[in-house]
Design a protein around this motif. Structure first.
Motif, short mmCIF file in Angstrom:
data_model
loop_
_atom_site.label_atom_id
_atom_site.label_comp_id
_atom_site.label_asym_id
_atom_site.label_seq_id
_atom_site.Cartn_x
_atom_site.Cartn_y
_atom_site.Cartn_z
N GLN A 483 0.82 -1.31 -0.02
CA GLN A 483 -0.03 0.08 -0.08
C GLN A 483 0.59 1.31 -0.22
O GLN A 483 1.82 1.35 0.79
N ASN A 484 0.44 2.37 -1.14
CA ASN A 484 0.92 3.48 -1.05
C ASN A 484 0.05 4.57 -0.79
O ASN A 484 -1.00 4.12 -0.78
N VAL A 485 0.45 5.65 -0.48
CA VAL A 485 -0.63 6.82 -0.08
C VAL A 485 -0.41 7.92 -1.45
O VAL A 485 0.68 8.46 -1.43
N THR A 486 -1.50 8.40 -1.69
CA THR A 486 -1.63 9.67 -2.26
C THR A 486 -2.57 10.71 -1.90
O THR A 486 -3.66 10.70 -1.68
N LEU A 487 -1.74 11.57 -1.10
CA LEU A 487 -2.64 12.47 -0.05
C LEU A 487 -3.79 13.34 -0.89
O LEU A 487 -3.24 13.80 -1.85
N ASP A 488 -4.98 13.42 -0.35
CA ASP A 488 -5.62 14.51 -0.74
C ASP A 488 -5.28 15.86 -0.13
O ASP A 488 -5.66 16.05 0.96
N LEU A 489 -4.51 16.65 -0.75
CA LEU A 489 -3.82 17.60 -0.33
C LEU A 489 -4.86 18.72 0.38
O LEU A 489 -4.39 19.30 1.22
N ARG A 490 -5.94 18.94 -0.29
CA ARG A 490 -6.91 19.89 0.01
C ARG A 490 -7.50 19.39 1.60
O ARG A 490 -7.42 20.35 2.76
N ARG A 491 -7.65 18.09 1.55
CA ARG A 491 -7.85 17.56 2.96
C ARG A 491 -6.78 17.65 4.19
O ARG A 491 -6.81 18.07 5.22
N PHE A 492 -5.58 17.37 3.69
CA PHE A 492 -4.47 17.28 4.58
C PHE A 492 -3.98 18.55 4.79
O PHE A 492 -3.66 18.75 6.05
N ARG A 493 -4.30 19.59 4.10
CA ARG A 493 -3.89 20.95 4.39
C ARG A 493 -4.54 21.34 5.70
O ARG A 493 -3.71 22.10 6.58
N LYS A 494 -5.78 20.76 6.04
CA LYS A 494 -6.37 21.31 7.32
C LYS A 494 -5.45 20.88 8.52
O LYS A 494 -5.25 21.57 9.64
N ARG A 495 -4.89 19.62 8.43
CA ARG A 495 -3.90 19.43 9.38
C ARG A 495 -2.82 20.07 9.44
O ARG A 495 -2.46 20.48 10.73
N LEU A 496 -2.28 20.66 8.44
CA LEU A 496 -0.94 21.44 8.62
C LEU A 496 -1.52 22.85 9.00
O LEU A 496 -0.55 23.27 9.97
N ILE A 497 -2.49 23.23 8.67
CA ILE A 497 -2.92 24.61 9.34
C ILE A 497 -3.19 24.33 10.80
O ILE A 497 -2.89 25.32 11.64
#
Length: 517
Positions: A483-497
């Protein structure tokens, strides 16, 4: 005598006390049955009872063991000995010349020996010699002294902390712990005489995986040995020189003495005390209630600082710059929050990692991508993480490096499908106990490479727990290795914020509460 479980011994002591109570009641009943002789027998019975109890208190340890004395001292006259405020580990008090084994733990066995202890690698044995007095030396039919050593006790132990895993424990070397009664004048020469205790443990099993090296080895070694204040010798079964080189900075803060390779060192080493096996509490964790001085994972984290900070001192703040422009860039970056991405190759890699880096930089982070390998020096990893504010990584052994983060840092763990329980248990909960801000990011099915291989209604995608229940091999093959991961950057951006705002808020609070000089 071997004391396998303190509570069993305490229960025996309690039974003895109850029997004494019954005897007392019986005496009183007998005295009351003859009314005109009640006073004198009562006094005599009372005196007899006091004498008997005093006799038991003095001599009981000789027949029952040290736990009886512990019971009398700390039970306050009740059967429940678990209310003692200070935790005393099983086998923490061992009489000279005895072997005490605690086999009650789910994760590991522990044996403690005290007295004349000698190593014998050729027979995979540790001997405990108990000298016989001259008067008790056995003789042959013609009057000559018998040189035969009498075996008093024989215990076997595999000193590794994954006791419940039969498959891996089958690969661990077993030690024989043998107590012998020997003639007073027989000689058992020591090649090396130590005046400090020894801790014996195995470096087999899963050694080679950084998670297991800390969880199964280094942290349990700290738990088991820290009360010796470095006055202890580590004797290692299945010794690996690369492991010693990797962890010598930490080992030097746990022991003042060189480690011993049990198999390759053919000398007879003699010790006054030995602990065989390591105590372990939980995943990458230390339970203060089970530690002398209420030591915690934070105290272990302080050991890491002592081990690695001197090696990087001056490198972080005084990195040379080749030009004024470079110097200005360094000053500008020093004002930014620092984010480290622990990058993976192969399985569970983030396929759009480059876009993740750009997004984090646009938010305001200074980003560093770190790719630790099996041979990467821990001091180099520590240097990067100790100066970081946020660490991101996909669930896996490399997440163990959160131990190098400063308390108050943010740890974002990307959780692939089928790894929710493991991610929380092995890294999430331990990170919180260390004082980190933990944020998990459970990926959705469409963010997993498995989404392209299986039907969208396949249990592998919609019910991973049912797959995990089939066994470890299924989890490993499907969710860990494929298994590899392709992040949903729009969704993951919330974690970074969320991480960014948390650190900014924390920084503002620190400035607000900073004392004025």
């Amino acid at each position: 005598m071997v004391h396998y479980h303190r509570y069993n011994q305490s229960r025996k002591a309690s039974e003895l006390i109850n029997k004494d109570d019954e005897s007392q009641n019986h005496v009183m009943d007998c005295s009351n049955s003859v009314y005109y002789k009640r006073n004198r027998p009562t006094l005599l019975s009372f005196l007899f009872l006091i004498t008997f109890l005093s006799f038991c208190y003095v001599l009981a340890p000789l027949f029952i063991g040290s736990s009886f004395s512990f019971f009398l001292l700390y039970s306050n006259g009740t059967e429940d000995v678990t209310d003692v405020n200070v935790f005393v580990p099983l086998c923490s008090s061992v009489s000279r010349g005895t072997i005490c084994c605690d086999r009650s733990g789910y994760r590991s066995d522990i044996c403690v020996m005290k007295g004349d202890i000698r190593t014998n690698p050729s027979s995979s044995s540790i001997f405990l010699y108990n000298p016989r007095s001259r008067n008790n030396v056995s003789r042959t039919f013609d009057g000559r002294k018998s040189e035969k050593n009498e075996q008093l006790q024989h215990e076997k132990i595999k000193p590794y902390t994954r006791k419940w895993e039969t498959s891996v424990m089958n690969t661990i070397d077993e030690l024989n712990l043998i107590s012998r009664s020997v003639n007073f004048d027989s000689t058992h020469d020591c090649d090396v005489q130590h005046d400090v205790p020894a801790v014996f443990f195995s470096n087999g099993g899963y050694t080679g995986n950084v998670y297991h090296e800390f969880n199964d080895g280094i942290i349990p070694l700290y738990i088991t040995s820290q009360h010796f204040n470095k006055k202890v010798v580590f004797v290692i079964l299945e010794y690996h020189h690369w492991w010693f080189l990797k962890y010598r900075d930490i080992l030097s803060h746990l022991s003042d003495f060189p480690t011993i390779d049990f198999r390759r060192d053919n000398k007879t080493h003699c010790f006054p005390e030995a602990i065989v096996g390591l105590r372990i509490h939980n995943e990458l964790a230390i339970d203060p209630s089970l530690m002398e001085g209420n030591k915690s994972i934070v105290d272990f984290r302080n050991i890491l600082d002592k081990a690695y900070r001197p090696r990087i001192r001056g490198q972080v703040e005084n990195a040379p710059s080749s030009s004024l422009q470079a110097s200005q860039q360094v000053q500008e970056n020093s004002k930014k929050l620092k984010l480290v991405i622990l990058s993976r190759s192969g399985s569970r890699a983030i396929t759009n990692e480059n876009f993740l880096v750009k997004m984090a930089e646009n938010i305001g982070f200074q980003v560093k991508v770190l790719r630790p390998g099996s041979k990467t020096e821990l001091a180099k990893i520590y240097r990067v993480l100790i100066t970081s504010d946020v660490m991101i990584g996909v669930h896996g052994a490399a997440m163990t490096h959160f131990l190098f983060l400063k308390p108050g840092s943010v740890f974002i763990q990307v959780v692939p499908i089928g790894t929710t329980w493991a991610a929380e248990t092995y890294y999430g909960e331990p990170a919180k106990k260390l004082g980190l801000k933990y944020i998990d990011y459970e990926i959705e099915a469409r963010e997993s490479s498995l989404y392209e291989r299986y039907d969208k209604n396949d249990p592998i995608l919609i019910d991973p727990e049912s797959i995990n229940k089939k066994g470890w091999e299924y989890t490993k093959k499907i969710y860990l290795n494929s298994q590899n991961v392709t992040l949903d950057l729009r969704r993951f951006r919330k974690r970074l914020i969320q991480a960014y705002e948390y650190k900014v808020s924390e920084s503002n609070m620190n400035v607000k509460h900073k004392p004025h000089l």
